[in-house]
Design an enzyme around this catalytic site. Structure first.
Site, mmCIF file in Angstrom:
data_model
loop_
_atom_site.group_PDB
_atom_site.id
_atom_site.type_symbol
_atom_site.label_atom_id
_atom_site.label_comp_id
_atom_site.label_asym_id
_atom_site.label_seq_id
_atom_site.Cartn_x
_atom_site.Cartn_y
_atom_site.Cartn_z
ATOM 1 N N ASP A 13 -23.858 -55.435 15.233
ATOM 2 C CA ASP A 13 -22.882 -55.217 16.293
ATOM 3 C C ASP A 13 -22.350 -53.778 16.222
ATOM 4 O O ASP A 13 -22.120 -53.242 15.141
ATOM 5 C CB ASP A 13 -21.743 -56.219 16.130
ATOM 6 C CG ASP A 13 -20.798 -56.226 17.312
ATOM 7 O OD1 ASP A 13 -21.269 -56.272 18.447
ATOM 8 O OD2 ASP A 13 -19.564 -56.211 17.083
ATOM 9 N N GLU A 36 -27.387 -53.378 18.305
ATOM 10 C CA GLU A 36 -26.569 -53.581 19.517
ATOM 11 C C GLU A 36 -26.155 -52.192 19.993
ATOM 12 O O GLU A 36 -25.220 -51.592 19.468
ATOM 13 C CB GLU A 36 -25.362 -54.464 19.188
ATOM 14 C CG GLU A 36 -24.522 -54.848 20.412
ATOM 15 C CD GLU A 36 -23.477 -53.809 20.764
ATOM 16 O OE1 GLU A 36 -23.675 -53.081 21.763
ATOM 17 O OE2 GLU A 36 -22.479 -53.714 20.039
ATOM 18 N N ASP A 68 -20.550 -62.027 25.643
ATOM 19 C CA ASP A 68 -19.441 -61.273 26.228
ATOM 20 C C ASP A 68 -19.559 -61.137 27.746
ATOM 21 O O ASP A 68 -18.647 -60.593 28.380
ATOM 22 C CB ASP A 68 -19.385 -59.867 25.621
ATOM 23 C CG ASP A 68 -18.773 -59.856 24.233
ATOM 24 O OD1 ASP A 68 -17.994 -60.771 23.908
ATOM 25 O OD2 ASP A 68 -19.069 -58.933 23.461
#
Length: 527
Positions: A306, A353, A406
């Site tokens: 992430d 990511e 998300d």
């Protein structure tokens, strides 16, 4: 294991994104029990190669039960322990389960937490018998971090859940005598918390073994930052940007103002002391990251990193600032960090990511490491032909998603009145459709993702089912109402698996593709 997982990222394949807590299970939240095994069987039947999950750490009510803000970067979430499996292990009796009337569609965290804690206390009592003698001690020796975690959680209980930097100074600064006294006073509670971790890792180990037997690779999710009020920061204070006396963060993480936010995003996580002049601090920081990566690769086969851009450079915000405006870019650990981790751990199966505003320097770091980046189809439709998320612009070394946890769901995006109709029309046209039907839009996006060059295609379960934004997983910036969706058991069925298998075969993404060529007389996957 890592080599096989790396190979998965280098060949055409596909998978499904579904958090463990969203699985069907009778105790109000998804867990590591029969529902998880059934989902792996579903993925196998559907011809999938990967199951992507969200972070597995403990969550808390005061942080909205976000899996990205945990009390530990190493521990598992006790709420995911399966009571059904505890019955099979002889730690509970069937009549003790007595499930309340939980919803199959959403999580009531307060009720779930109360009920799970009650069941885990019964299991702890049953564990005291001679049949289990030595098992917990062996686990604590094999996982030495767990004693710090157990003490941290016991101390939080002792201090009415106050953050560690609000504890008395001797405990806050981890003075030797204070820690020894706390261990002695809270020994039973420390062991109870360690017991819960023993159960989690025992159940997870069996589930991972089953997934590997079935040929399903687990894709984990590693947040770059950790919560300030976590055992990781309390135990390793020198590797974070903290005030040495108070323990509070001096600089925190976030991102600067951009098109989406005039004030940027102020996340609040403490930053790492990447640039410390103290060799011992840098060494301990690397040791902690090694432990973290090693632990996560024990749990999963592939890791999504992430906020990958934070490894190249990160936005540093003075903690006293109320917004992210007055921050600055500082250099991250860069290539040297990854090379050091490779030396310690070997080749790692990682996904970068790389969403948001990404600089050429971040792209260069990703590419020199050979990591696949992420491509989100919902970001593709803006009538710019050089949009990097358009299917024909996605390189083979990438992972394409219809959306992530998300994002809005595919159908929710199409129904959103704030999304320009021209963008929706463009999306339909890419799928060779001229209709305005939102009900079929999820299949349009799945078709596009399957057809893309990206080696790996991942679909949120909500998009496979064509659900709207009432089933959205997370809305960034919203403090409540996230991480609640559950997939009811009737939706994980053979009909969906067979449809997905045929589509996966049609686009050459089966784990072992057949050698015969496609016949023009074959039935179309949407018929």
């Amino acid at each position: 294991m890592m080599t096989t997982s790396i190979n998965i990222l280098a060949q055409r394949s596909s998978g499904v994104l579904l958090p463990v807590f969203s699985l069907p299970a009778p105790c109000g939240i998804g867990d590591l029990g029969h529902g998880a095994y059934h989902f792996i069987d579903f993925l196998k039947r559907a011809g999938q190669s990967c199951w992507q999950i969200l972070p597995l750490g403990p969550t808390s009510a005061d942080l909205g039960h976000s899996p990205y803000m945990s009390a530990s970067a190493l521990a598992g979430n006790p709420l995911l322990i399966s009571p059904e499996l505890l019955v099979e292990q002889g730690l509970l009796q069937s009549h003790q389960l007595a499930y309340p009337d939980f919803s199959d569609y959403t999580i009531d965290y307060r009720r779930v937490q109360d009920h799970k804690h009650y069941l885990l206390s019964l299991a702890w009592d049953a564990f005291q018998g001679p049949a289990h003698a030595g098992l917990l001690d062996d686990f604590m020796v094999a996982q030495p971090w767990v004693q710090d975690f157990g003490l941290f959680m016991a101390l939080k209980d002792w201090h009415n859940q106050a953050a560690w930097f609000q504890w008395p100074k001797p405990l806050r600064l981890r003075e030797k005598d204070a820690l020894a006294a706390a261990h002695k006073e809270l020994q039973a509670e420390v062991r109870r918390y360690c017991f819960q971790q023993y159960l989690f890792f025992e159940q997870w180990g069996r589930l991972k073994g089953y997934s590997q037997e079935r040929g399903i690779r687990l894709v984990g999710d590693l947040p770059i930052y950790v919560a300030l009020d976590s055992v990781d920061v309390w135990v390793n204070q020198e590797i974070f940007a903290l005030d040495a006396e108070t323990g509070e963060a001096t600089h925190i993480a976030g991102v600067p103002p951009d098109y989406f936010s005039e004030t940027g995003q102020r996340w609040g996580n403490p930053l790492y002391n990447w640039s410390s002049a103290d060799v011992k601090v840098r060494s301990r920081l690397y040791d902690w990251w090694e432990l973290r990566l090693r632990q996560n690769f024990q749990l999963t086969d592939i890791l999504r990193l992430d906020h990958f851009r934070g490894f190249e450079s990160y936005w540093s915000i003075p903690a006293q600032e109320e917004t992210a405006i007055n921050g600055e870019w500082l250099p991250g650990p860069g290539l040297a960090f990854f090379r050091e981790m490779e030396q310690r751990l070997g080749e790692m199966a990682l996904i970068a990511e790389d969403l948001g505003v990404i600089t050429p320097e971040v792209e260069a770091l990703r590419d020199v490491l050979g990591l696949p980046g992420m491509k989100i189809l919902l970001f593709a439709f803006d009538y710019l032909t050089d949009n990097s998320y358009l299917p024909y612009n996605c390189p083979a070394n990438s992972v394409i998603y219809t959306g992530t946890h998300d994002n809005e769901t595919a159908v929710g995006w199409f129904l959103n009145p704030d999304v320009e109709w021209a963008f929706k029309k463009q999306a339909k046209r890419f799928a060779n459709k001229t209709d305005a039907d939102p009900a079929s839009f999820h299949t349009d996006l799945i078709y596009l993702a399957m057809a893309a060059q990206s080696n790996l295609a991942i679909f949120p379960m909500q998009d496979l089912l064509g659900f709207g934004n009432d089933c959205r997983m997370n809305t960034p910036g919203r403090g409540e109402g996230n991480w609640l969706w559950r997939c009811a058991p009737q939706y994980i069925n053979d009909g969906l698996a067979d449809w997905l298998h045929e589509l996966t075969r049609f686009f050459g993404r089966l784990p072992s593709p057949p050698l015969q060529t496609e016949s023009i007389d074959d039935e179309h996957p949407y018929s």
